[in-house]
Design a protein around this motif. Structure first.
Motif, mmCIF file in Angstrom:
data_model
loop_
_atom_site.group_PDB
_atom_site.id
_atom_site.type_symbol
_atom_site.label_atom_id
_atom_site.label_comp_id
_atom_site.label_asym_id
_atom_site.label_seq_id
_atom_site.Cartn_x
_atom_site.Cartn_y
_atom_site.Cartn_z
ATOM 1 N N LEU A 65 4.133 -6.063 1.629
ATOM 2 C CA LEU A 65 2.901 -6.841 1.538
ATOM 3 C C LEU A 65 1.699 -6.044 2.014
ATOM 4 O O LEU A 65 0.651 -6.032 1.376
ATOM 5 N N SER A 66 1.833 -5.370 3.151
ATOM 6 C CA SER A 66 0.707 -4.625 3.714
ATOM 7 C C SER A 66 0.305 -3.472 2.818
ATOM 8 O O SER A 66 -0.870 -3.112 2.743
ATOM 9 N N MET A 67 1.267 -2.853 2.120
ATOM 10 C CA MET A 67 0.934 -1.772 1.197
ATOM 11 C C MET A 67 0.028 -2.278 0.086
ATOM 12 O O MET A 67 -0.938 -1.632 -0.298
ATOM 13 N N PHE A 68 0.316 -3.475 -0.422
ATOM 14 C CA PHE A 68 -0.535 -4.056 -1.446
ATOM 15 C C PHE A 68 -1.901 -4.407 -0.882
ATOM 16 O O PHE A 68 -2.928 -4.189 -1.501
ATOM 17 N N ILE A 69 -1.910 -4.978 0.336
ATOM 18 C CA ILE A 69 -3.144 -5.432 0.948
ATOM 19 C C ILE A 69 -4.089 -4.271 1.234
ATOM 20 O O ILE A 69 -5.294 -4.374 1.042
ATOM 21 N N LEU A 70 -3.534 -3.147 1.685
ATOM 22 C CA LEU A 70 -4.368 -2.048 2.157
ATOM 23 C C LEU A 70 -4.579 -0.948 1.127
ATOM 24 O O LEU A 70 -5.347 -0.033 1.382
ATOM 25 N N GLU A 71 -3.926 -1.007 -0.013
ATOM 26 C CA GLU A 71 -3.944 0.120 -0.932
ATOM 27 C C GLU A 71 -5.309 0.360 -1.588
ATOM 28 O O GLU A 71 -5.845 1.439 -1.527
ATOM 29 N N ASP A 72 -5.880 -0.645 -2.257
ATOM 30 C CA ASP A 72 -7.158 -0.437 -2.930
ATOM 31 C C ASP A 72 -7.826 -1.773 -3.220
ATOM 32 O O ASP A 72 -7.288 -2.834 -2.918
ATOM 33 N N GLU A 73 -9.020 -1.698 -3.822
ATOM 34 C CA GLU A 73 -9.797 -2.906 -4.106
ATOM 35 C C GLU A 73 -9.076 -3.816 -5.096
ATOM 36 O O GLU A 73 -9.127 -5.031 -4.991
ATOM 37 N N ARG A 74 -8.405 -3.219 -6.063
ATOM 38 C CA ARG A 74 -7.728 -4.004 -7.090
ATOM 39 C C ARG A 74 -6.651 -4.902 -6.485
ATOM 40 O O ARG A 74 -6.328 -5.963 -7.009
ATOM 41 N N SER A 75 -6.091 -4.460 -5.355
ATOM 42 C CA SER A 75 -4.996 -5.220 -4.741
ATOM 43 C C SER A 75 -5.453 -6.570 -4.197
ATOM 44 O O SER A 75 -4.638 -7.452 -3.951
ATOM 45 N N LYS A 76 -6.768 -6.737 -3.965
ATOM 46 C CA LYS A 76 -7.269 -8.023 -3.472
ATOM 47 C C LYS A 76 -6.925 -9.146 -4.451
ATOM 48 O O LYS A 76 -6.652 -10.271 -4.040
ATOM 49 N N LYS A 77 -6.951 -8.817 -5.730
ATOM 50 C CA LYS A 77 -6.582 -9.794 -6.756
ATOM 51 C C LYS A 77 -5.120 -10.182 -6.608
ATOM 52 O O LYS A 77 -4.762 -11.360 -6.696
ATOM 53 N N ASP A 78 -4.264 -9.176 -6.347
ATOM 54 C CA ASP A 78 -2.834 -9.445 -6.161
ATOM 55 C C ASP A 78 -2.587 -10.315 -4.938
ATOM 56 O O ASP A 78 -1.734 -11.202 -4.946
ATOM 57 N N VAL A 79 -3.334 -10.050 -3.866
ATOM 58 C CA VAL A 79 -3.193 -10.825 -2.636
ATOM 59 C C VAL A 79 -3.538 -12.286 -2.890
ATOM 60 O O VAL A 79 -2.803 -13.196 -2.497
ATOM 61 N N ALA A 80 -4.680 -12.524 -3.562
ATOM 62 C CA ALA A 80 -5.112 -13.895 -3.843
ATOM 63 C C ALA A 80 -4.109 -14.619 -4.737
ATOM 64 O O ALA A 80 -3.779 -15.780 -4.507
ATOM 65 N N GLN A 81 -3.603 -13.924 -5.759
ATOM 66 C CA GLN A 81 -2.634 -14.550 -6.665
ATOM 67 C C GLN A 81 -1.328 -14.883 -5.944
ATOM 68 O O GLN A 81 -0.751 -15.949 -6.165
ATOM 69 N N THR A 82 -0.879 -13.978 -5.080
ATOM 70 C CA THR A 82 0.356 -14.221 -4.331
ATOM 71 C C THR A 82 0.187 -15.401 -3.384
ATOM 72 O O THR A 82 1.087 -16.239 -3.240
ATOM 73 N N ARG A 83 -0.970 -15.476 -2.724
ATOM 74 C CA ARG A 83 -1.253 -16.599 -1.830
ATOM 75 C C ARG A 83 -1.230 -17.916 -2.600
ATOM 76 O O ARG A 83 -0.660 -18.906 -2.154
#
Length: 221
Positions: A85-103
């Motif tokens: 999870l943290s790798m996705f969260i901290l990797e890049d700007e695009r990952s913010k979309k993944d974080v929101a979708q997962t939430r």
């Protein structure tokens, strides 16, 4: 750039540097990390900033502090999931979309569970939020989503949600606007009545509104 945004950016950069240091020095699970003083010198930041970043990593389960013994990389079986999870969260700007979708996946499943469970539907918290909206015209957005997750009763999902929500803090931890009032009221009333489709539809409209407000664009959820 707002002070709070700058501080958040610096904090994330420190956490990213810590992760790179762990990888570069091949620190293994269970092994000791450099001291706060050493990390401060090597990363070129204040000890207080290092301490804050370490606390965050400890909350994520990536490291563990032993009283009088220092800080250690957590054993693999303890942090494998949150590491992903943290790798996705901290990797890049695009990952913010993944974080929101997962939430939102967790939130939608929680809504389904609540709508199908009488004890959860009849919780007085939904009516209290509804009345607050009627009287005061606003509620805290994060409070509603948190109560949805808590009421659904899945403790693991709740722990994951807290971490995901932390990186969406600016959009979620605020008071609702007049434009959101009907969406939230429809969601709350649908939860009470167990109308799953209506609840999910109202939730989807609300999240789309939040995305537009926060500048996150994506397809239909």
């Amino acid at each position: 750039m707002a002070k709070e945004t700058i501080q958040k950016k610096v904090f994330l950069e420190i956490v990213q540097q810590l992760r790179q240091l762990i990888q570069t020095e091949k620190i293994q699970a269970g092994e000791k990390l450099p001291s706060e003083r050493v990390l401060s010198e090597r990363l070129g930041v204040g000890r207080s900033s290092v301490r804050e970043a370490l606390r965050s990593l400890e909350l994520l389960g990536l490291i563990e502090t032993r009283h009088g013994g220092g800080t250690f990389l957590a054993t693999t079986h303890k942090h494998q999931l949150v590491e992903v999870l943290s790798m996705f969260i901290l990797e890049d700007e695009r990952s913010k979309k993944d974080v929101a979708q997962t939430r939102q996946i967790h939130e939608k499943e929680a809504i389904r569970i609540i709508c199908s469970t009488k004890e959860m539907r009849t919780s007085p918290v939904w009516e209290s939020f509804f009345v607050k909206l009627e009287i005061e015209g606003t509620v805290n957005c994060r409070d509603i989503l948190r109560e949805i997750m808590i009421t659904s009763g899945n403790r693991l999902a709740l722990k994951i949600w807290f971490q995901l929500a932390a990186y969406d803090g600016d959009r979620l931890n605020r008071q609702s606007t007049e434009d959101e009032k009907i969406m939230i009221q429809t969601l709350l009333k649908s939860l009470e009545l167990g109308y799953q489709q209506e609840a999910l539809k109202a939730y989807g409209q609300w999240m789309k509104h939040l995305d537009n407000q926060g500048g996150v664009k994506r397809g239909n959820t």
